[in-house]
Design a protein around this motif. Structure first.
Motif, PDB file in Angstrom:
ATOM      1  N   GLY A   1      -8.311  -2.225 -18.119  1.00 16.49           N
ATOM      2  CA  GLY A   1      -9.091  -2.315 -16.863  1.00 16.49           C
ATOM      3  C   GLY A   1      -8.012  -2.498 -15.498  1.00 16.49           C
ATOM      4  N   GLY A   2      -6.968  -3.346 -15.897  1.00 10.29           N
ATOM      5  CA  GLY A   2      -6.098  -3.638 -15.012  1.00 10.29           C
ATOM      6  C   GLY A   2      -5.382  -2.460 -14.533  1.00 10.29           C
ATOM      7  N   ILE A   3      -4.951  -1.616 -15.441  1.00  5.61           N
ATOM      8  CA  ILE A   3      -4.409  -0.222 -15.234  1.00  5.61           C
ATOM      9  C   ILE A   3      -5.081   0.773 -14.373  1.00  5.61           C
ATOM     10  CG2 ILE A   3      -3.263   2.074 -16.091  1.00  5.61           C
ATOM     11  CD1 ILE A   3      -2.565   0.113 -18.564  1.00  5.61           C
ATOM     12  N   LEU A   4      -6.541   0.892 -14.563  1.00  8.26           N
ATOM     13  CA  LEU A   4      -7.420   1.573 -13.996  1.00  8.26           C
ATOM     14  C   LEU A   4      -7.598   1.186 -12.593  1.00  8.26           C
ATOM     15  CD1 LEU A   4     -10.210   2.355 -16.663  1.00  8.26           C
ATOM     16  CD2 LEU A   4      -8.330   3.965 -15.642  1.00  8.26           C
ATOM     17  N   ALA A   5      -7.675  -0.227 -12.383  1.00 10.36           N
ATOM     18  CA  ALA A   5      -7.832  -0.805 -11.241  1.00 10.36           C
ATOM     19  C   ALA A   5      -6.626  -0.734 -10.171  1.00 10.36           C
ATOM     20  CB  ALA A   5      -7.906  -2.349 -11.236  1.00 10.36           C
ATOM     21  N   PHE A   6      -5.339  -0.687 -10.694  1.00 10.66           N
ATOM     22  CA  PHE A   6      -4.292  -0.392  -9.715  1.00 10.66           C
ATOM     23  C   PHE A   6      -4.242   1.111  -9.505  1.00 10.66           C
ATOM     24  CE2 PHE A   6       0.131   1.649  -9.863  1.00 10.66           C
ATOM     25  CZ  PHE A   6       0.755   0.571  -8.577  1.00 10.66           C
ATOM     26  N   GLY A   7      -4.859   1.952 -10.416  1.00 13.06           N
ATOM     27  CA  GLY A   7      -5.019   3.493 -10.063  1.00 13.06           C
ATOM     28  C   GLY A   7      -5.774   3.523  -8.821  1.00 13.06           C
TER      29      GLY A   7
ATOM     30  N   GLY B   1     -12.769  -6.441  -5.717  1.00 10.65           N
ATOM     31  CA  GLY B   1     -12.041  -7.078  -4.783  1.00 10.65           C
ATOM     32  C   GLY B   1     -10.972  -6.163  -4.341  1.00 10.65           C
ATOM     33  N   ILE B   2     -10.583  -5.451  -5.030  1.00  9.64           N
ATOM     34  CA  ILE B   2      -9.445  -4.547  -4.635  1.00  9.64           C
ATOM     35  C   ILE B   2      -9.821  -3.778  -3.498  1.00  9.64           C
ATOM     36  CG2 ILE B   2      -8.604  -4.450  -7.119  1.00  9.64           C
ATOM     37  CD1 ILE B   2      -9.858  -1.632  -7.425  1.00  9.64           C
ATOM     38  N   GLU B   3     -11.063  -3.400  -3.291  1.00  6.08           N
ATOM     39  CA  GLU B   3     -11.290  -2.690  -1.977  1.00  6.08           C
ATOM     40  C   GLU B   3     -11.100  -3.324  -0.701  1.00  6.08           C
ATOM     41  OE1 GLU B   3     -14.873  -4.903  -3.237  1.00  6.08           O
ATOM     42  OE2 GLU B   3     -13.213  -3.792  -4.361  1.00  6.08           O
ATOM     43  N   THR B   4     -10.476  -4.526  -1.138  1.00  5.85           N
ATOM     44  CA  THR B   4     -10.188  -5.275   0.216  1.00  5.85           C
ATOM     45  C   THR B   4      -8.901  -4.479   0.870  1.00  5.85           C
ATOM     46  OG1 THR B   4      -9.071  -6.912  -1.043  1.00  5.85           O
ATOM     47  CG2 THR B   4     -11.225  -7.427  -0.006  1.00  5.85           C
ATOM     48  N   MET B   5      -8.231  -3.976   0.074  1.00  7.37           N
ATOM     49  CA  MET B   5      -6.722  -3.369   0.647  1.00  7.37           C
ATOM     50  C   MET B   5      -7.239  -2.128   1.624  1.00  7.37           C
ATOM     51  SD  MET B   5      -4.480  -4.825  -1.171  1.00  7.37           S
ATOM     52  CE  MET B   5      -2.933  -3.839  -0.693  1.00  7.37           C
ATOM     53  N   LEU B   6      -8.365  -1.789   1.765  1.00  5.94           N
ATOM     54  CA  LEU B   6      -8.744  -0.933   2.792  1.00  5.94           C
ATOM     55  C   LEU B   6      -8.597  -1.540   3.998  1.00  5.94           C
ATOM     56  CD1 LEU B   6     -11.922   0.675   1.085  1.00  5.94           C
ATOM     57  CD2 LEU B   6      -9.722   1.939   1.625  1.00  5.94           C
ATOM     58  N   PHE B   7      -8.574  -3.008   3.947  1.00  5.23           N
ATOM     59  CA  PHE B   7      -8.384  -3.678   5.269  1.00  5.23           C
ATOM     60  C   PHE B   7      -7.146  -4.345   5.548  1.00  5.23           C
ATOM     61  CE2 PHE B   7     -12.685  -3.284   3.624  1.00  5.23           C
ATOM     62  CZ  PHE B   7     -13.527  -2.603   4.598  1.00  5.23           C
ATOM     63  N   VAL B   8      -6.618  -4.939   4.241  1.00  5.39           N
ATOM     64  CA  VAL B   8      -5.367  -5.925   4.344  1.00  5.39           C
ATOM     65  C   VAL B   8      -4.215  -5.048   4.853  1.00  5.39           C
ATOM     66  CG1 VAL B   8      -3.910  -7.033   2.800  1.00  5.39           C
ATOM     67  CG2 VAL B   8      -6.480  -7.489   2.687  1.00  5.39           C
ATOM     68  N   THR B   9      -4.189  -3.688   4.359  1.00  6.41           N
ATOM     69  CA  THR B   9      -2.983  -2.946   4.625  1.00  6.41           C
ATOM     70  C   THR B   9      -2.753  -2.790   6.016  1.00  6.41           C
ATOM     71  OG1 THR B   9      -3.615  -1.743   2.593  1.00  6.41           O
ATOM     72  CG2 THR B   9      -2.013  -0.660   4.472  1.00  6.41           C
ATOM     73  N   ALA B  10      -3.909  -2.882   6.932  1.00 10.07           N
ATOM     74  CA  ALA B  10      -3.703  -2.455   8.172  1.00 10.07           C
ATOM     75  C   ALA B  10      -3.028  -3.676   9.026  1.00 10.07           C
ATOM     76  CB  ALA B  10      -5.054  -2.515   8.887  1.00 10.07           C
ATOM     77  N   TYR B  11      -3.044  -4.835   8.351  1.00  7.46           N
ATOM     78  CA  TYR B  11      -2.483  -5.873   8.843  1.00  7.46           C
ATOM     79  C   TYR B  11      -1.173  -6.337   8.263  1.00  7.46           C
ATOM     80  CZ  TYR B  11      -7.019  -6.358  11.395  1.00  7.46           C
ATOM     81  OH  TYR B  11      -7.875  -5.968  12.359  1.00  7.46           O
ATOM     82  N   MET B  12      -0.485  -5.654   7.454  1.00  8.81           N
ATOM     83  CA  MET B  12       0.506  -6.002   6.939  1.00  8.81           C
ATOM     84  C   MET B  12       1.611  -5.351   7.675  1.00  8.81           C
ATOM     85  SD  MET B  12       0.079  -4.632   3.010  1.00  8.81           S
ATOM     86  CE  MET B  12       1.832  -5.174   2.626  1.00  8.81           C
ATOM     87  N   SER B  13       2.814  -6.526   7.914  1.00  8.41           N
ATOM     88  CA  SER B  13       3.885  -6.235   8.832  1.00  8.41           C
ATOM     89  C   SER B  13       4.766  -4.970   8.467  1.00  8.41           C
ATOM     90  CB  SER B  13       4.835  -7.229   8.903  1.00  8.41           C
ATOM     91  OG  SER B  13       5.174  -7.733   7.804  1.00  8.41           O
TER      92      SER B  13
END
Length: 365
Positions: free
Chosen positions: A49-55, A198-210
């Motif tokens: 599941g972790g491998i699939l989540a990363f994909g 919760g991995i879908e939060t990367m759709l928003f977190v990425t925008a605020y990364m320096s």
């Protein structure tokens, strides 16, 4: 709108993701997998599941990296057009609002059952909402700083709790490995997937990364931490209690910790620490989802972000209080899980495919 200098580092992005993922299944995942799989191979399912989540998380990261400085709520309208983009935004806003309501209701149920039996759930929920509003108003950088403090504490308590319970561990409880083939692994994957909601939060977190180009590393680190914790949870629980019994326990991780006491130690019922850790992790998820809902409404309707922080609270409160029983709370969680599958399995991959085929990127707009 969010302040232009509201930025987070790559480690902070990883910490945010790890905290959110750990709030989902620390206490319950062993029971769900033991019940569904009927084998002691749940720990293998966690790795798969972790491998699939990363994909799938990588798909979201690559999509977001094509639009630096923009969240899903902004670039969805660039990719799909104004009206379809707003419709997609509303789907995700509803999803995160439901998730926020589920998280805070689940947290209130645990507090009410284990600590404050006579305290109304409404009061518990309102107290945590007030704290969440204060954090959310500070923006994602403030949220990240709190999460940086919480995660190390969480890991120390979890590892210490499980270490003291290793005297009950029996390797035979984990055997035979794949005794019934790989079929049970696939049966357990849907439940494992919910633990990575919760991995879908990367759709928003990425925008605020320096440094958004390092979002893949943040994703890998965040998922690796959660896989590590879920993996040792499964091994310790299934190694200490036969999977047939695990399937009947409400919170197997607490049961395994309760089975060992340090007589004379200043804290004999140290499973309380594990419960508190789980509550804190659920709260971090609620804070992040409240932030995303407010951000989504702000970008979609072009209004002040701070206004929506307060406007969405009554809606989330109604969602949280709508279930009348613990079974209905679980049903709400199933609804959230179903939407999660749609988000990661359909929306993000399709939008990425469109951007690749049409060669759309922020630089062109």
């Amino acid at each position: 709108m969010i302040r232009p200098n509201d930025r987070i580092t790559t480690p902070q992005a990883a910490v945010i993701l790890a905290n959110i993922l750990l709030g989902v299944g620390i206490l319950t995942l062993p029971r769900f997998l033991a019940d569904k799989m009927e084998t002691p191979d749940g720990w293998i399912t966690v790795i798969v599941g972790g491998i699939l989540a990363f994909g799938f998380g990588l798909i979201m990261v690559k999509l977001s990296q094509r639009f630096p400085g923009k969240t899903f709520f902004e670039y969805s309208q660039i990719i799909a057009g104004k009206w379809i983009g707003k419709l997609l935004n509303l789907i995700l806003i509803v999803y995160f609002a439901l998730f926020a309501g589920f998280e805070i209701r689940d947290m209130s149920e645990i507090i009410n059952y284990l600590f404050l039996e006579k305290t109304p759930k409404e009061f518990i929920i309102l107290v945590f909402m007030c704290v969440a509003v204060y954090l959310t108003a500070g923006g994602i950088s403030s949220i990240a700083r709190l999460f940086e403090f919480i995660l190390p504490l969480t890991l120390v308590i979890i590892i210490a709790s499980y270490s003291l319970s290793l005297n009950l561990f029996e390797l035979e409880n984990l055997r035979p490995v794949l005794g019934m083939g790989i079929g049970p692994i696939f049966k357990g994957l849907p439940e494992t997937w919910r633990a990575f909601a919760g991995i879908e939060t990367m759709l928003f977190v990425t925008a605020y990364m320096s440094r958004p180009e390092k979002a893949s590393k943040a994703l890998l680190a965040g998922i690796s931490i959660s896989v590590f914790v879920y993996l040792i949870t499964m091994i310790v629980v299934l190694g200490g209690i036969p999977y047939q019994q695990v399937a009947t326990l409400t919170w197997p991780a607490i049961s395994i910790v309760r089975s060992y006491e340090l007589t004379g130690f200043f804290l004999e019922r140290y499973e309380s620490l594990l419960i508190v850790v789980r509550l804190i992790q659920v709260f971090t998820g609620f804070v992040m989802y409240l932030y995303i809902v407010s951000l989504g409404l702000s970008h979609t309707f072009k209004q002040s972000y701070y206004r929506y922080i307060y406007a969405v609270l009554p809606v989330i409160f109604i969602i949280a209080m709508y279930p009348k029983s613990i079974n209905q709370v679980k049903a709400l969680g199933d609804v959230v899980g179903s939407i999660f599958f749609g988000v990661i399995g359909l929306i993000a991959p399709i939008l990425l495919l469109i951007t690749v085929l049409r060669k759309i990127s922020y630089a062109q707009n």
